[in-house]
Design a protein around this motif. Structure first.
Motif, PDB file in Angstrom:
ATOM      1  N   ASN A 194       0.813  -1.221   0.000  1.00 26.62           N
ATOM      2  CA  ASN A 194       0.000   0.000   0.000  1.00 26.62           C
ATOM      3  C   ASN A 194       0.843   1.266   0.000  1.00 26.62           C
ATOM      4  O   ASN A 194       0.319   2.377   0.119  1.00 26.62           O
ATOM      5  CB  ASN A 194      -0.952  -0.008   1.209  1.00 26.62           C
TER       6      ASN A 194
ATOM      7  N   LEU B 133       0.583  -6.935   6.121  1.00 23.25           N
ATOM      8  CA  LEU B 133      -0.328  -5.802   5.865  1.00 23.25           C
ATOM      9  C   LEU B 133       0.073  -4.988   4.641  1.00 23.25           C
ATOM     10  O   LEU B 133      -0.516  -3.935   4.376  1.00 23.25           O
ATOM     11  CB  LEU B 133      -0.378  -4.889   7.090  1.00 23.25           C
TER      12      LEU B 133
ATOM     13  N   GLN C 149      -2.459  -2.003  11.713  1.00 19.58           N
ATOM     14  CA  GLN C 149      -3.630  -1.702  10.893  1.00 19.58           C
ATOM     15  C   GLN C 149      -4.368  -0.471  11.414  1.00 19.58           C
ATOM     16  O   GLN C 149      -4.745   0.410  10.647  1.00 19.58           O
ATOM     17  CB  GLN C 149      -4.585  -2.895  10.855  1.00 19.58           C
TER      18      GLN C 149
ATOM     19  N   SER D 299       4.093  -6.378   9.421  1.00 22.51           N
ATOM     20  CA  SER D 299       4.153  -5.331   8.391  1.00 22.51           C
ATOM     21  C   SER D 299       4.002  -5.961   7.012  1.00 22.51           C
ATOM     22  O   SER D 299       3.214  -5.484   6.175  1.00 22.51           O
ATOM     23  CB  SER D 299       5.496  -4.592   8.468  1.00 22.51           C
TER      24      SER D 299
ATOM     25  N   ILE E 165       2.807  -3.364   4.324  1.00 18.25           N
ATOM     26  CA  ILE E 165       3.599  -2.223   4.804  1.00 18.25           C
ATOM     27  C   ILE E 165       5.074  -2.599   4.714  1.00 18.25           C
ATOM     28  O   ILE E 165       5.465  -3.704   5.099  1.00 18.25           O
ATOM     29  CB  ILE E 165       3.245  -1.896   6.274  1.00 18.25           C
TER      30      ILE E 165
ATOM     31  N   LYS F 220       2.847   2.252   2.233  1.00 21.98           N
ATOM     32  CA  LYS F 220       3.193   2.755   3.571  1.00 21.98           C
ATOM     33  C   LYS F 220       4.441   2.059   4.091  1.00 21.98           C
ATOM     34  O   LYS F 220       4.771   0.951   3.694  1.00 21.98           O
ATOM     35  CB  LYS F 220       2.005   2.558   4.508  1.00 21.98           C
TER      36      LYS F 220
ATOM     37  N   VAL G 197      -4.742   0.890   7.555  1.00 30.00           N
ATOM     38  CA  VAL G 197      -4.610   0.007   6.387  1.00 30.00           C
ATOM     39  C   VAL G 197      -5.924  -0.726   6.157  1.00 30.00           C
ATOM     40  O   VAL G 197      -6.552  -1.181   7.107  1.00 30.00           O
ATOM     41  CB  VAL G 197      -3.476  -1.021   6.627  1.00 30.00           C
TER      42      VAL G 197
END
Lengths: 318, 318, 318
Positions: B36, B62, B312, B59, B64, B38, B317
């Motif tokens: 994403n 997710l 999150q 991470s 990240i 991030k 997220v």
């Protein structure tokens, strides 16, 4: 462009700054690039915060995979001498290390500070030049013995963003520091700002003269107060002595050179800059760093801006 | 939520546990989230296994990007004092470090243990609080001087998964250890379990009393055997003394407090828990750890469950 | 296949080499695989350059996320003994460490060199075998006490690529080194090349005999010059003594065993190989390493080829 080792690898600094800012805006709007399968290895002989993290973030932003390698703690000592009988402390020659890493990655970043004990070796860029010689992929200078072009590129981006006049008065001022530091940041700042349309002033105590070939067109002013008069940007940095007699030594810790609000008041509401890390109340006082005229965080953020511009050019990322 | 530093940042622990378990199931079914854009920086002042690896894995799950930064080996010493003249061993002030890293990343995780030499500084969370003060992005506590909420969140998820009665009897028992350890894990365990519907018991030798404000509604029982009677969960952990007279010291290594199968037999077939790393045959014997009632690996696995729930929420997220 | 710990985990070396080369070509043509959600943890007890970077690059090429963990600097000392009362320097037992990491990752790579002080423990593979015993996911040997199969797999790929005759004469030659080194690379090279259709020769000074069970069908020739006669490949490596009397010791540094152009001239225009890092002018002279017959960089590059073949098989990546 084959490498990014010094200002000599930059044909058009002004054009580079413009395209770096455009790339930054594009990433802010569209998010990071998708992964392109390219990868870069970042080699650290010395500690780092901004350089390490900004190079990793810039790689991430461009869809490039970055791999960190801390030679001192994760690897072993490299040999840089030609023809050496390696029966001592060095376990691998730069020829093999550079050859192997070149065959693994699309570019290699290197951070290797000055020894400050051997001026000739430092200014011949003993380590960086050996990487350049033996790597078959682009080499990125992440601060070498005598220069730190990723920093200076970020510095120029920052000045261009904050300047209010076409030709700002830019002052590079020495400041005291308890330890002997390399001349790399000051050298590169002079290299780059000499290529810009600046009224460039260099101020430092006697004994801290830098290489005249690097000082270039900068006006040298030994009176710090005079230097600050009318300045639009105060760029502060400590460095140890460059002259042969006291190379790499701390020849003064004169506290009157510390940047204070009083000194900043001599300027034309100048912006305060420093490459960081900065020792508070030694290089500059809290009053300077906590004032709105300090742009050190924005400047440090442009380390990502410059890093991703360099990576994009070297690795031809689109 | 702006940070995840302690239980005070958690409005609804029960709701958090439920959503953490749902997120875990979703990832198990659908695989990791797509990237994403991030990124999070994980800063380590101290060693770590589970915290480091679970935060990186969470991470990754997710989408990240996580970046590790080991300050002691890869960077330099930070200054946390206000107004200090930095002419000593510290090279960068937390103000700049936090400012720069906040401008690079979407969140910052910090692991900084107690000194155990200065109770006031430890319980004022000297380091963590300075990061919170100077960071402009969310700060995640990866074990601070006095608390370890990612651990306790995982502990609660584990108890909720394994409990067989609505209101289990949960016993936090001190156990001996050759070195002085912080109170962080015990403190956070009490903080969190006080917010749950548990029959909470704390047992330890005299001299190991914890902060009464943290002990809260837990029953303090100095007789370990009595404490274990009817327990559904035995959570074991060593900590050094909290009282002013012997703060941070090992005041007992009484081996009769080691958890043994005989002691576990006093319980209501309790599950055995520990945050790990655990010293076998000092904290608990092989017979306890190798018994099916030990759930330490499942508990450690829930470090990913808690970490990804926190990431999150903090990074929003989806 | 459940693990990749030694040649015993490889049913068909020739088939593996072929599929490794095909995978390499596929990635060169199509680029790295897309992320598949799988992850691997790479644990280092010892320094590494090629193994670390090639495993990371191979993981990247296969869409696998790799996480580095340096136990000595980022973690703490592990206990490998059964039933030990852990009141000393070890903070965590392999049982817990392996259990937790197995629950986090899809495979675990381990680099743990020989002690060279306890032959029995080394040849029982004390550390690697404990990981294998306690991990519930595949374990990858990234150089253990007595073997380095990722290296040897790469070596065989290299020989197959460069050989000009069906059954090449392959010579493994000891060479001097100032420090005591493990037998791992030599052992694995013999293990693997014994499984290939090679005319295999082993040459070393008296006192450097290796395990006869590992030497296998190789011809032992104490006269280095005779060994080199007609050789198609010279594979050089130092190792310390294996015999009980002087296990792990440097019993000779005889410089006449250094590989020179004169010695290479005795061969059938042999290719020169070494696993790297190599000490120039000790193991082999500059004249050998800088000659076109040296294929050490291509060989090191095949560390990626072998690593990605192993990862693909173990993690069933498609």
């Amino acid at each position: 462009m084959t490498n990014f080792c010094s200002i000599d690898d930059v044909d058009d600094p002004v054009g580079w700054i413009q395209s770096a800012v455009e790339l930054k805006k594009k990433i802010e709007q569209d998010g990071p690039f998708t992964k392109n399968g390219k990868s870069v290895c970042l080699l650290f002989f010395n500690p780092s915060l901004r350089t390490r993290l900004s190079m990793q973030k810039a790689s991430f932003n461009l869809g490039i995979e970055s791999f960190i390698f801390n030679l001192n703690t994760e690897g072993w000592q490299l040999e840089f001498g030609d023809g050496v009988v390696m029966n001592g402390n060095t376990s691998e020659h730069i020829i093999e290390a550079a050859g192997v890493m070149s065959s693994y990655f699309d570019a290699i970043g290197i951070r290797a500070f000055a020894s400050l004990s051997n001026k000739q070796e430092d200014y011949q860029e003993k380590i960086l030049s050996q990487f350049v010689k033996h790597c078959s992929v682009p080499v990125i200078n992440m601060e070498s013995a005598t220069s730190h072009p990723l920093q200076s590129f970020a510095d120029m981006i920052t000045i261009e963003e904050y300047k209010k006049v076409d030709k700002p008065r830019v002052v590079l001022s020495w400041a005291p520091h308890p330890k002997a530091l390399p001349q790399a940041v000051a050298n590169s700042f002079l290299n780059w700002s000499n290529r810009m349309d600046y009224d460039l002033v260099l101020t430092h105590p006697k004994g801290y003269e830098l290489d005249p070939g690097i000082v270039g067109n900068a006006t040298v002013e030994y009176d710090q107060n005079k230097a600050f008069d009318g300045a639009d940007f105060i760029y502060t940095k400590n460095w140890s002595a460059f002259n042969d007699e006291s190379y790499g030594q701390v020849v003064s810790q004169d506290p009157t050179w510390t940047i204070t609000p009083e000194k900043m008041a001599l300027t034309n509401a100048a912006k305060f800059m420093h490459c960081l890390p900065i020792r508070r109340n030694v290089i500059a006082t809290d009053g300077v760093l906590d004032h709105e005229s300090s742009i050190v965080i924005a400047q440090a953020n442009h380390r990502i801006t410059s890093a991703q511009a360099v990576l994009q050019k070297l690795l031809n990322v689109k």
